[in-house]
Write an enzyme that holds these catalytic residues in place. Structure first.
Site, PDB file in Angstrom:
ATOM      1  N   HIS A 172       0.540  -5.877  -6.859  1.00 54.01           N
ATOM      2  CA  HIS A 172       0.114  -4.677  -5.923  1.00 54.01           C
ATOM      3  C   HIS A 172      -0.620  -5.526  -4.709  1.00 54.01           C
ATOM      4  CE1 HIS A 172      -4.311  -4.225  -8.037  1.00 54.01           C
ATOM      5  NE2 HIS A 172      -3.812  -5.322  -7.857  1.00 54.01           N
TER       6      HIS A 172
ATOM      7  N   GLU B 191      -2.741   3.979  -6.278  1.00 56.23           N
ATOM      8  CA  GLU B 191      -4.063   3.157  -7.090  1.00 56.23           C
ATOM      9  C   GLU B 191      -4.873   4.010  -7.495  1.00 56.23           C
ATOM     10  OE1 GLU B 191      -4.395  -0.246  -7.417  1.00 56.23           O
ATOM     11  OE2 GLU B 191      -2.442  -0.756  -6.404  1.00 56.23           O
TER      12      GLU B 191
ATOM     13  N   ASP C 105      -3.907   3.587   0.179  1.00 51.31           N
ATOM     14  CA  ASP C 105      -4.426   3.025  -1.096  1.00 51.31           C
ATOM     15  C   ASP C 105      -5.796   3.488  -1.128  1.00 51.31           C
ATOM     16  OD1 ASP C 105      -6.227   1.557  -2.833  1.00 51.31           O
ATOM     17  OD2 ASP C 105      -4.788  -0.131  -2.629  1.00 51.31           O
TER      18      ASP C 105
ATOM     19  N   HIS D 187      -0.006  -0.207  -6.032  1.00 57.94           N
ATOM     20  CA  HIS D 187       0.491  -0.200  -4.443  1.00 57.94           C
ATOM     21  C   HIS D 187       1.743  -0.891  -4.330  1.00 57.94           C
ATOM     22  CE1 HIS D 187      -1.208   0.463  -0.282  1.00 57.94           C
ATOM     23  NE2 HIS D 187      -0.027   0.996  -0.260  1.00 57.94           N
TER      24      HIS D 187
ATOM     25  N   HIS E  93      -8.188  -3.654   1.107  1.00 58.36           N
ATOM     26  CA  HIS E  93      -7.454  -4.863   1.009  1.00 58.36           C
ATOM     27  C   HIS E  93      -6.177  -5.248   1.859  1.00 58.36           C
ATOM     28  CE1 HIS E  93      -9.148  -3.669  -2.802  1.00 58.36           C
ATOM     29  NE2 HIS E  93     -10.123  -4.846  -2.864  1.00 58.36           N
TER      30      HIS E  93
ATOM     31  N   ASP F 152      -8.498   3.083  -2.469  1.00 61.08           N
ATOM     32  CA  ASP F 152      -9.686   2.207  -2.238  1.00 61.08           C
ATOM     33  C   ASP F 152     -10.054   2.002  -0.811  1.00 61.08           C
ATOM     34  OD1 ASP F 152      -8.389   0.095  -1.252  1.00 61.08           O
ATOM     35  OD2 ASP F 152      -7.989  -0.902  -3.221  1.00 61.08           O
TER      36      ASP F 152
ATOM     37  N   ASP G 266      -6.366   0.979   3.838  1.00 62.24           N
ATOM     38  CA  ASP G 266      -6.534   0.174   2.357  1.00 62.24           C
ATOM     39  C   ASP G 266      -7.906  -0.998   2.717  1.00 62.24           C
ATOM     40  OD1 ASP G 266      -6.166  -1.586   0.200  1.00 62.24           O
ATOM     41  OD2 ASP G 266      -3.963  -1.651   0.207  1.00 62.24           O
TER      42      ASP G 266
ATOM     43  N   ASP H 209      -3.340  -6.834   0.988  1.00 64.94           N
ATOM     44  CA  ASP H 209      -2.091  -6.886   0.296  1.00 64.94           C
ATOM     45  C   ASP H 209      -0.989  -7.722   0.788  1.00 64.94           C
ATOM     46  OD1 ASP H 209      -3.430  -5.035  -1.219  1.00 64.94           O
ATOM     47  OD2 ASP H 209      -2.254  -3.513  -1.107  1.00 64.94           O
TER      48      ASP H 209
END
Length: 288
Positions: A131, A261, A216, A88, A116, A218, A114, A118
């Site tokens: 990332h 990702e 992302d 990312h 996360h 994830d 996402d 980031d």
């Protein structure tokens, strides 16, 4: 047949593993398997590869400069585009280039899907992996080392950034985002994704002339998307994401879509690879 300008970033320099750098090539092959003559979306591919020599930070800086030149040109041409990243950190180049290409960068909005946040810097990151840092740079909150990798000449206004699906983060990046008053929609507050995404689009549309979406993989539950770099449990179901994207299909203010990702080594029976194609078809399917 609709033709979509597509940039493949064959790099994993910003993450801990090497295999996510194969995402763009694998997706390009997946689209190529589409039977000739069938209606569908045609991707016009442009591939970028990182340099082999030099420090990682220097290689990432030059790579993001190259990414930004593509996204800046497409922004100046008001041409819809797709970026398929490895890790990312490609977002530094994608959205930095968009900001460079806008006459009014203060009216750019970004939706960030996402697990996360980031939003680390080198000073706060427990891993040192870039990332996990792009939003800090895009907000103008980077430390000197991170700022050197950012090709943009402007930054995203915090009120024009919305994070959706977050469920794994450290308090330092949370503090950075909260101090900037960034809107965060945590995964456990989402019953159904579609109204959340539509609300985000509508909110940004009131003050932004151009919107980007960065996904992302994830953000999706690992049961539906096992092939990701940094999985986190209790994510958004793949079907919900596809439905939400289909409801904002080719939204007139959304200029670019970024997906990152994908890790083929963790994928099972190409489940995540096929899902990537479905994501693109859900949003960009039809006439551009």
């Amino acid at each position: 047949m609709a033709i979509l300008q597509t940039l493949g970033v064959a790099s994993c320099l910003g993450g801990p593993l090497r295999s996510c750098g194969y995402a763009a090539e694998m997706l390009r092959d997946e689209f190529a398997r589409q039977q000739p003559g069938l209606p569908g979306l045609q991707l016009q591919w442009h591939m970028l590869y990182p340099e082999n020599r030099g420090p990682k930070e220097k290689k990432l800086s030059r790579l993001n400069q190259s990414i930004s030149r593509f996204s800046q040109y497409w922004t100046e041409q008001s041409q819809a585009f797709l970026v398929i990243g490895g890790d990312h950190s490609c977002a530094l180049g994608t959205w930095g280039g968009v900001l460079n290409g806008l006459q009014q960068p203060g009216k750019f909005g970004l939706i960030w899907l996402d697990a996360h946040m980031d939003a680390h810097t080198f000073a706060t990151s427990p891993s040192g992996n870039i990332h996990g840092m792009p939003l800090a740079a895009l907000l103008g909150k980077a430390d000197q080392k991170l700022a050197a990798m950012y090709p943009g000449s402007a930054f995203i206004n915090p009120e024009n950034l919305i994070l959706i699906g977050v469920r794994s983060y450290e308090h330092e990046e949370y503090d950075l985002l909260k101090q900037a008053a960034v809107d965060i929609v945590f995964a456990d507050r989402i019953n159904t994704l579609a109204p959340v995404l539509i609300k985000a689009i509508d909110k940004l549309s009131l003050r932004c002339g151009v919107i980007g979406i960065s996904i992302d993989l994830d953000v999706i539950d690992p049961a539906d998307a096992p092939g990701v770099e940094t999985p986190a449990q209790d994510g958004i179901k793949a079907g919900e994401l596809l439905e939400a994207l289909s409801l904002i299909n080719r939204h007139p203010k959304v200029l670019g879509l970024e997906i990152s990702e994908f890790n083929p080594e963790k994928d099972r029976q190409n489940k995540t690879l096929v899902l990537m194609k479905a994501i693109i078809d859900a949003f960009y399917g039809g006439t551009l």
